[in-house]
Write a protein that holds these residues in place. Structure first.
Motif, short mmCIF file in Angstrom:
data_model
loop_
_atom_site.label_atom_id
_atom_site.label_comp_id
_atom_site.label_asym_id
_atom_site.label_seq_id
_atom_site.Cartn_x
_atom_site.Cartn_y
_atom_site.Cartn_z
N VAL A 41 0.84 -1.20 0.00
CA VAL A 41 0.00 0.00 0.00
C VAL A 41 0.87 1.25 0.00
CG1 VAL A 41 -1.70 1.29 1.34
CG2 VAL A 41 -1.96 -1.17 1.05
N ALA A 42 1.97 1.22 0.74
CA ALA A 42 2.91 2.34 0.70
C ALA A 42 3.49 2.51 -0.70
CB ALA A 42 4.03 2.13 1.71
N GLY A 43 3.75 1.41 -1.38
CA GLY A 43 4.22 1.47 -2.76
C GLY A 43 3.20 2.14 -3.68
N TYR A 52 4.59 11.77 1.18
CA TYR A 52 4.32 11.92 2.62
C TYR A 52 3.44 10.78 3.12
CZ TYR A 52 2.44 13.63 6.98
OH TYR A 52 2.05 13.74 8.29
N LEU A 53 2.38 10.48 2.38
CA LEU A 53 1.50 9.39 2.80
C LEU A 53 2.21 8.05 2.74
CD1 LEU A 53 -1.91 10.37 1.19
CD2 LEU A 53 -1.25 10.49 3.58
N GLY A 54 3.07 7.85 1.74
CA GLY A 54 3.84 6.60 1.66
C GLY A 54 4.79 6.45 2.83
N ALA A 55 5.48 7.54 3.19
CA ALA A 55 6.39 7.49 4.33
C ALA A 55 5.61 7.29 5.63
CB ALA A 55 7.21 8.77 4.38
N ALA A 56 4.45 7.94 5.75
CA ALA A 56 3.63 7.75 6.95
C ALA A 56 3.11 6.32 7.02
CB ALA A 56 2.47 8.74 6.95
N GLN A 57 2.75 5.75 5.89
CA GLN A 57 2.29 4.36 5.86
C GLN A 57 3.38 3.42 6.36
OE1 GLN A 57 -0.67 3.05 4.94
NE2 GLN A 57 -0.11 0.92 4.85
N ILE A 58 4.61 3.65 5.91
CA ILE A 58 5.71 2.78 6.34
C ILE A 58 6.02 3.01 7.82
CG2 ILE A 58 8.18 2.36 6.07
CD1 ILE A 58 7.78 2.81 3.07
#
Length: 172
Positions: A41-43, A52-58
């Motif tokens: 999902v981060a991908g 930002y959302l990808g980094a927050a997801q991880i």
């Protein structure tokens, strides 16, 4: 074309890992497959240029929530986990399928009612700026999400405390 190929790869990883997460009998493997789903999902966020959302997801989900699950699994004794064998009942499968179909119908109706999906199969060409998404995530006005985030943090803290209470050895 490259975005489509990357999306297809991520979709296969997410769906495959989600199925394996639910179908495996070993709980640590389920947590590992859940980690792969969250990374996938981060991908997708990175593919959409929402870094930002990808980094927050991880950081939050793949890092924090998965580690909470792993700690909770490790805190529960092996004797407790050994006695847990669940049989699949036909009536449970039917009820689960029925609830899934009703949920899918509800989501589709909401999408159609609010014009999220147009009847022609095309999504609208309007793009939401990242600044607006950021304000919605950390704002406290109507339809903004800082309060739910705070509730989730209190809930996770309660889960940690509950895990510690469960893991405490009883004195005889």
């Amino acid at each position: 074309m490259a975005n489509l190929v990357v999306f297809c790869i991520l979709a296969v990883v997410i769906l495959g890992s989600a199925l394996l997460c639910v179908m495996t009998k070993r709980i640590m493997r389920a947590a590992t497959f859940m980690l792969f789903v969250l990374f996938g999902v981060a991908g997708l966020y990175f593919l959409l240029d929402y870094t930002y959302l990808g980094a927050a997801q991880i950081a939050v989900y793949a890092g924090g929530v998965t580690m909470i699950y792993v700690f909770a699994i490790q805190l529960v004794s092996k004797r407790t986990l050994q006695g847990l064998v669940e049989r699949v009942k036909c009536s449970r499968m039917l009820w689960g399928g029925l609830v899934s179909l009703v949920s899918l119908a509800t989501v589709v109706m909401v999408f159609l009612k609010n014009n999220f999906i147009l009847w022609g199969g095309m999504m609208p060409d309007t793009e939401v700026p990242m600044k607006e998404i950021g304000h919605a995530l950390v704002g406290s006005d109507k339809y903004q999400y800082v309060l739910p985030f705070e509730f989730i943090s209190v809930f996770l803290l309660a889960c940690i405390i509950g895990g510690l209470v469960v893991s405490r050895k009883k004195e005889d």
